[in-house]
Design an enzyme around this catalytic site. Structure first.
Site, short mmCIF file in Angstrom:
data_model
loop_
_atom_site.label_atom_id
_atom_site.label_comp_id
_atom_site.label_asym_id
_atom_site.label_seq_id
_atom_site.Cartn_x
_atom_site.Cartn_y
_atom_site.Cartn_z
N GLU A 116 0.68 -1.06 0.14
CA GLU A 116 0.01 -0.07 0.00
C GLU A 116 0.80 1.16 -0.02
OE1 GLU A 116 -3.89 -1.45 2.02
OE2 GLU A 116 -2.43 -0.96 3.52
N CYS A 129 3.33 8.50 1.12
CA CYS A 129 3.79 7.65 1.96
C CYS A 129 3.81 6.45 1.43
CB CYS A 129 3.10 7.49 3.35
SG CYS A 129 3.52 6.33 4.51
N CYS A 136 6.67 -6.82 7.22
CA CYS A 136 7.60 -6.42 7.92
C CYS A 136 8.39 -7.38 8.52
CB CYS A 136 7.09 -5.37 8.80
SG CYS A 136 8.38 -4.13 9.44
N CYS A 140 6.26 -4.59 15.62
CA CYS A 140 5.91 -3.27 16.41
C CYS A 140 4.38 -3.63 16.79
CB CYS A 140 6.19 -2.11 16.04
SG CYS A 140 7.95 -1.91 15.36
N CYS A 143 1.58 -1.62 15.54
CA CYS A 143 1.39 -1.33 14.14
C CYS A 143 0.64 -2.59 13.45
CB CYS A 143 2.82 -1.19 13.54
SG CYS A 143 2.74 -1.17 11.59
N GLY A 192 6.87 -1.98 6.06
CA GLY A 192 8.09 -2.29 6.18
C GLY A 192 9.19 -1.53 6.87
N SER A 224 11.87 6.78 7.63
CA SER A 224 11.69 6.55 9.05
C SER A 224 12.01 4.97 9.54
CB SER A 224 10.14 6.47 9.35
OG SER A 224 9.79 6.14 10.68
N SER A 246 11.19 5.97 14.62
CA SER A 246 9.96 5.41 15.16
C SER A 246 10.19 5.24 16.68
CB SER A 246 9.62 4.08 14.50
OG SER A 246 8.35 3.90 14.15
N PHE A 247 10.17 6.07 17.69
CA PHE A 247 10.61 6.05 18.90
C PHE A 247 9.50 5.62 20.13
CE2 PHE A 247 14.10 7.09 21.28
CZ PHE A 247 13.93 7.52 22.45
N HIS A 248 8.80 6.06 20.27
CA HIS A 248 7.30 5.52 20.80
C HIS A 248 7.35 5.17 22.27
CE1 HIS A 248 6.03 5.93 16.82
NE2 HIS A 248 6.56 4.62 16.58
N CYS A 366 -1.69 6.37 10.05
CA CYS A 366 -0.36 5.94 10.19
C CYS A 366 -0.59 4.49 11.09
CB CYS A 366 0.33 6.70 11.11
SG CYS A 366 0.71 8.35 10.43
S1 SF4 Z 1 6.18 0.31 12.66
FE1 SF4 Z 1 7.44 -0.10 10.83
S2 SF4 Z 1 9.13 -1.38 11.49
FE2 SF4 Z 1 7.49 -1.68 13.10
S3 SF4 Z 1 6.09 -3.54 11.99
FE3 SF4 Z 1 5.18 -1.49 11.37
S4 SF4 Z 1 6.01 -1.20 9.54
FE4 SF4 Z 1 7.50 -2.65 10.78
#
Ligand code: SF4
Length: 390
Positions: A116, A129, A136, A140, A143, A192, A224, A246-248, A366
């Protein structure tokens, strides 16, 4: 190769065996590689540089989809090109348009896999994007893509192809330089982990930056990463684009759960790589992305820790209200919580805009991207082993 074979780096980048009869694709080749291909089919040496320039303009400035379109090349040469090469772009399976103008493209690539890409129009810019993997490598936990096991890396042609397809859709070809661009920014924040596919991502972005084609400034491209520390500096040196993390989370304990690669590269190591990122400056800040998860990482203490952790790094912070997806184990923080968090970060001198969720009605926001392409489910033990081996 047994289905549960561990995902090693070289497996990710095995050159795909061209489908039977498939002609090499000129899209996704950097100039030197294209020159070598033109030489291989007998193009006279002294013409090669010019031919590469002409073909490049047709593909990346005019959006040509066939060699027949390339009218400043002789008929014979166009026929020779068509006999030996293809101009393969991803196929558009579906194109959804959100009520807020966001567009999501479901694209089919070689092998029937699907990825996508999302176009987000805003007042003064338009951001595309794009994805770098089918599924992936990482998982995470906030996600949606993370629930889709890695199928394979995208090639450079499939990565830059997402820009070509979006330009087709937006009628963005052949505009005189200086004209308002609908796609002014590209972010590698789709499906990914781009730094598990650095070579192809690099080639695709260098093609997008070439000023005789798509001509995107490197400062308008943001990569990112979830924190593939060994590749961060390399990306800065070889691509030179902007960096987002991608800190979080603000503790290793919480980040280990949210972003599993943290078990391998802890926060301190990641931040050191950020401090060493080439060309880092107030004009070229690193963006720290922070998804707001209710009662997980959204306390005032988290906000204070966040600004302490990144102290001294020219940075901005993007607060991302969590975008739910089917089966998601989290909730979005309450808005008061998000505003209180943002205030602490703002008062510390960091611009921390709260990212407005876009395209939620078409699952384009996102962390909501996922395609139907599935790789055989892998056991949790196998995933842990893969992460260990990374
Ligand atoms: S945030 Fe990025 S690295 Fe983490 S699972 Fe999603 S796509 Fe993969």
């Amino acid at each position: 190769m047994p289905a549960d074979a561990p995902i090693t780096q070289d497996l990710l980048t095995i050159p795909r065996k061209m489908p039977e009869g498939a002609l090499p694709n000129l899209i996704g080749l950097r100039r030197e590689a294209m020159a070598a291909e033109l030489a291989r089919i007998g193009t006279p040496e002294k013409q090669i540089k010019m031919r590469v320039g002409q073909i490049w303009q047709w593909i990346y400035h005019k959006g040509a989809t066939s060699f027949e379109d390339m009218t400043n090349l002789s008929k014979e040469y166009r026929a020779l090109l068509a006999e030996n090469f293809s101009l393969t772009r991803p196929d558009v399976v579906t194109r959804q348009v959100s009520k807020d103008g966001t567009r999501k493209y479901l694209l089919r690539i070689a092998g029937g896999h699907e990825v996508e890409a999302v176009y987000i129009p805003e007042k003064n810019r338009g951001t595309l994007c794009i994805s770098s993997q089918v599924g992936c490598t990482l998982t995470c936990s906030f996600c949606h893509t993370g629930t889709q096991k890695l199928v394979r890396n995208l090639t450079a042609a499939e990565i830059v192809g997402q820009i070509l397809v979006a330009r087709d859709d937006l009628g963005e070809w052949g505009k005189p330089a200086g004209d308002k661009r609908l796609i002014s920014n590209v972010v590698l924040m789709g499906m990914g982990e781009p730094l598990y596919n650095t070579d192809n991502v690099r080639d695709a972005m260098l093609i997008a930056m070439d000023n005789e084609g798509i001509s995107l400034s490197r400062r308008r491209i943001t990569l990112s990463t979830s924190g593939i520390v060994p590749e961060i500096i390399r990306a800065g040196q070889e691509i030179g684009c902007m960096l987002a993390i991608s800190f979080h989370a603000t503790t290793d304990e919480v980040r280990d759960k949210l972003v599993p690669i943290n078990r391998k590269h802890k926060i301190a190591e990641l931040l050191q790589a950020c401090r060493d990122y080439p060309r880092l400056s107030n004009a070229e800040r690193i963006t720290f992305e922070y998804v707001m998860l209710k009662d997980v990482n959204d306390s005032d203490a988290d906000a204070r820790r966040l600004v302490q952790l990144i102290a001294g790094i020219p940075a901005k912070i993007n607060l991302i209200p969590f975008n739910p997806w089917p089966g998601a184990p989290y909730e979005r923080s309450d808005w008061e919580r998000i505003e209180s968090f943002a205030e602490i970060v703002n008062n510390a001198g960091y611009a921390s805009p709260v990212r407005t969720p876009r395209g939620e009605d078409i699952m384009a926001a996102c962390g909501q991207l996922k395609s139907a392409t599935e790789r055989a489910r892998k056991s949790a033990a196998q995933i842990a082993k893969d992460i260990e081996g990374l």
